[in-house]
Scaffold this active site. Structure first.
Site, PDB file in Angstrom:
ATOM      1  N   HIS A 105      40.712  50.455  48.353  1.00 36.99           N
ATOM      2  CA  HIS A 105      39.194  50.528  48.124  1.00 36.99           C
ATOM      3  C   HIS A 105      38.357  50.821  49.147  1.00 36.99           C
ATOM      4  CE1 HIS A 105      35.090  48.404  46.597  1.00 36.99           C
ATOM      5  NE2 HIS A 105      35.047  49.690  46.419  1.00 36.99           N
ATOM      6  N   HIS A 124      36.951  42.319  47.338  1.00 37.22           N
ATOM      7  CA  HIS A 124      36.459  42.494  45.921  1.00 37.22           C
ATOM      8  C   HIS A 124      37.453  42.490  44.725  1.00 37.22           C
ATOM      9  CE1 HIS A 124      34.754  45.328  49.110  1.00 37.22           C
ATOM     10  NE2 HIS A 124      33.586  44.808  48.408  1.00 37.22           N
TER      11      HIS A 124
HETATM   12  S1  FES Z   1      38.444  46.546  49.519  1.00 34.93           S
HETATM   13 FE1  FES Z   1      39.976  45.670  48.245  1.00 34.93          FE
HETATM   14  S2  FES Z   1      38.898  45.334  46.352  1.00 34.93           S
HETATM   15 FE2  FES Z   1      37.368  46.415  47.669  1.00 34.93          FE
END
Ligand code: FES
Length: 166
Positions: A105, A124
């Site tokens: 992500h 997140h």
């Molecule tokens: S950086 Fe891992 S879920 Fe957003």
């Protein structure tokens, strides 16, 4: 895994293809190039990285993340012997997987949790399934965990193991 002589090769970044090599009990776990052909018109790029041994497959503990970096010191990864064959698994039993520990992500570090066999990202709260090619279980990332696997130098099966990233 005490042996850290990585001769180098591929660790597939998000769209690339990585290859690691795991041998039989005494053989070295080696990262190597997976020269996956890019289909015409593909936007992905595969890079050739030198082979690099990261340790002995036979000495790996079951269900414990063994840290290494590949292809450079700022690219953290882990290899895990799952204990039973898994899709894309390498090594004598097809049970060894290796992934980047940077979340797909936004790049936060993910942690392996042996009880659930998933990687968890604390930023997140995304989770990735270590037994299923790093497939996202829940969360925000648009991609699976980046795999850095797979081929083996002396695998007992005739098929050439390989792994891809998502
Ligand atoms: S950086 Fe891992 S879920 Fe957003």
């Amino acid at each position: 895994m005490e042996e850290h002589k990585l001769s180098r090769r591929i660790f597939l970044k998000s769209t690339g293809g990585a290859a690691a090599v795991v041998g039989t009990a005494g053989a070295a776990l080696v990262l190597g190039a997976a020269q996956a052909a890019s289909p015409a018109g593909s936007t992905s790029t595969n890079l050739n990285y030198p082979k690099r041994s990261v340790g002995k497959a036979g000495g790996m503990p079951v269900n414990q993340a063994v840290s290494f970096s590949y292809p450079d010191p700022s690219s953290p990864c882990v290899a895990i012997r799952m204990g039973s064959a898994v899709p894309g698994g390498i090594g004598p039993n097809g049970d060894i997987v290796a992934y980047s520990t940077l979340c797909t992500h936004m790049g936060c570090p993910v942690q392996y949790e042996g009880g659930t066999k998933v990687f968890k990202c604390g930023c997140h709260y995304s989770m990735f399934d270590a037994e299923n090619g790093g497939q996202m279980v829940c969360g925000r990332p648009p991609k699976t965990c980046r795999a850095c696997c797979s081929s083996t130098t002396r695998r007992p099966t005739p098929s050439a193991p390989s792994a891809s990233t998502g």
